[in-house]
Design a protein around this motif. Structure first.
Motif, PDB file in Angstrom:
ATOM      1  N   TYR A  36      46.497  37.765  41.559  1.00 57.65           N
ATOM      2  CA  TYR A  36      47.385  36.627  41.334  1.00 57.65           C
ATOM      3  C   TYR A  36      48.822  37.123  41.319  1.00 57.65           C
ATOM      4  CZ  TYR A  36      43.104  34.241  40.249  1.00 57.65           C
ATOM      5  OH  TYR A  36      41.850  33.708  40.348  1.00 57.65           O
ATOM      6  N   PRO A  37      49.718  36.375  41.940  1.00 58.53           N
ATOM      7  CA  PRO A  37      51.124  36.814  41.998  1.00 58.53           C
ATOM      8  C   PRO A  37      51.807  36.754  40.634  1.00 58.53           C
ATOM      9  CG  PRO A  37      50.858  34.644  43.017  1.00 58.53           C
ATOM     10  CD  PRO A  37      49.484  35.124  42.656  1.00 58.53           C
ATOM     11  N   ALA A  38      52.789  37.610  40.447  1.00 56.59           N
ATOM     12  CA  ALA A  38      53.523  37.682  39.176  1.00 56.59           C
ATOM     13  C   ALA A  38      54.217  36.367  38.858  1.00 56.59           C
ATOM     14  CB  ALA A  38      54.536  38.815  39.230  1.00 56.59           C
ATOM     15  N   ASP A  39      54.646  35.632  39.874  1.00 54.92           N
ATOM     16  CA  ASP A  39      55.358  34.379  39.601  1.00 54.92           C
ATOM     17  C   ASP A  39      54.433  33.211  39.272  1.00 54.92           C
ATOM     18  OD1 ASP A  39      54.367  34.008  42.158  1.00 54.92           O
ATOM     19  OD2 ASP A  39      56.277  33.406  43.037  1.00 54.92           O
ATOM     20  N   ALA A  46      46.053  34.895  45.434  1.00 47.81           N
ATOM     21  CA  ALA A  46      46.645  35.255  46.721  1.00 47.81           C
ATOM     22  C   ALA A  46      45.553  35.339  47.785  1.00 47.81           C
ATOM     23  CB  ALA A  46      47.383  36.581  46.606  1.00 47.81           C
ATOM     24  N   ASP A  86      50.009  45.988  45.626  1.00 46.96           N
ATOM     25  CA  ASP A  86      51.402  45.597  45.816  1.00 46.96           C
ATOM     26  C   ASP A  86      52.026  45.124  44.495  1.00 46.96           C
ATOM     27  OD1 ASP A  86      53.650  43.627  46.543  1.00 46.96           O
ATOM     28  OD2 ASP A  86      53.186  44.554  48.478  1.00 46.96           O
ATOM     29  N   PRO A  87      53.271  45.501  44.233  1.00 49.53           N
ATOM     30  CA  PRO A  87      53.938  45.121  42.983  1.00 49.53           C
ATOM     31  C   PRO A  87      54.079  43.609  42.771  1.00 49.53           C
ATOM     32  CG  PRO A  87      55.190  46.832  44.112  1.00 49.53           C
ATOM     33  CD  PRO A  87      54.093  46.400  45.035  1.00 49.53           C
ATOM     34  N   ARG A  88      53.944  42.814  43.813  1.00 46.98           N
ATOM     35  CA  ARG A  88      54.077  41.357  43.638  1.00 46.98           C
ATOM     36  C   ARG A  88      52.904  40.756  42.867  1.00 46.98           C
ATOM     37  NH1 ARG A  88      53.393  40.762  49.797  1.00 46.98           N
ATOM     38  NH2 ARG A  88      51.150  40.702  49.993  1.00 46.98           N
ATOM     39  N   TYR A  89      51.813  41.541  42.679  1.00 45.99           N
ATOM     40  CA  TYR A  89      50.657  41.051  41.926  1.00 45.99           C
ATOM     41  C   TYR A  89      50.710  41.567  40.488  1.00 45.99           C
ATOM     42  CZ  TYR A  89      49.080  40.154  46.647  1.00 45.99           C
ATOM     43  OH  TYR A  89      49.005  39.717  47.946  1.00 45.99           O
ATOM     44  N   ALA A  90      50.462  40.643  39.541  1.00 43.42           N
ATOM     45  CA  ALA A  90      50.534  41.004  38.127  1.00 43.42           C
ATOM     46  C   ALA A  90      49.193  40.834  37.422  1.00 43.42           C
ATOM     47  CB  ALA A  90      51.577  40.144  37.423  1.00 43.42           C
ATOM     48  N   SER A 148      56.617  46.249  36.637  1.00 46.13           N
ATOM     49  CA  SER A 148      56.077  47.426  37.330  1.00 46.13           C
ATOM     50  C   SER A 148      55.355  48.360  36.352  1.00 46.13           C
ATOM     51  CB  SER A 148      57.201  48.181  38.035  1.00 46.13           C
ATOM     52  OG  SER A 148      58.141  48.630  37.077  1.00 46.13           O
TER      53      SER A 148
END
Length: 177
Positions: A36-39, A46, A86-90, A148
């Motif tokens: 799931y994306p961080a936002d 995703a 990828d860093p976009r996933y939190a 991060s």
């Protein structure tokens, strides 16, 4: 977690169950994972990794898939390389789904199910789905990180009763305490 910890890096999720008795329809359990994306960590995933698929970047892979539980040890195994994600996933949520093509089945109808989650040789969690006997699917793990920062593991099996396709849409909803 202390300042020297790198958090959870690479995890193996393993699932086992005994085959159905002779003359009964086979039992098929499937591991599924979704980042799931961080936002929007509780919104839409995703993507979803399950049988016949892997993550686009190869960080989430189903190494072994069984359709009947006929094997020795763990029948289905998935690897999550969180340190490469990828860093976009939190957030990454992992679940187990019982396929329903052979008729309705819940965890109480699965012979000797078992789950093991480990990082290297360290076992992070084990379960036998005894807490969710009437469920057709369950979330079994959640991995989260702030920005991060390092990945953290949140254990817990939470039940779901419904269609496997519906489960992949809602498995990332906020977890109950």
């Amino acid at each position: 977690m202390n300042g020297l910890s790198k958090g959870i890096r690479k995890v193996e999720i393993a699932l086992r169950w005994d085959p159905s008795p002779s003359g009964e329809p086979s039992t098929d359990l499937d591991l599924v994972a979704a980042p799931y994306p961080a936002d929007d960590p509780h919104g839409d995933p995703a993507y979803v990794v399950h049988f016949d698929s892997r993550s686009p970047d190869g960080t989430i892979t189903l190494n072994r898939d069984s359709q009947d539980g006929k094997g020795f040890g763990y029948d289905e195994v998935m690897t999550l390389e969180l340190d490469r994600l990828d860093p976009r996933y939190a957030r990454v949520v992992v679940g187990v789904v019982i396929q329903q093509q052979q008729g309705p089945r819940t965890f109480s109808g699965v012979r000797s199910p078992g789950l093991r989650i480990r990082e290297g040789y360290d076992v992070l969690a084990e379960d036998d789905f005894g807490g969710v006997p009437g469920a057709t699917a369950a979330t079994v793990a959640e991995f989260v990180r702030e920005g991060s920062g390092p990945w953290e593991f949140r254990a817990g099996v939470q039940s779901f009763d419904g269609d496997p396709v519906d489960f992949t849409r809602v498995m990332g909803a906020a977890r109950r305490a």
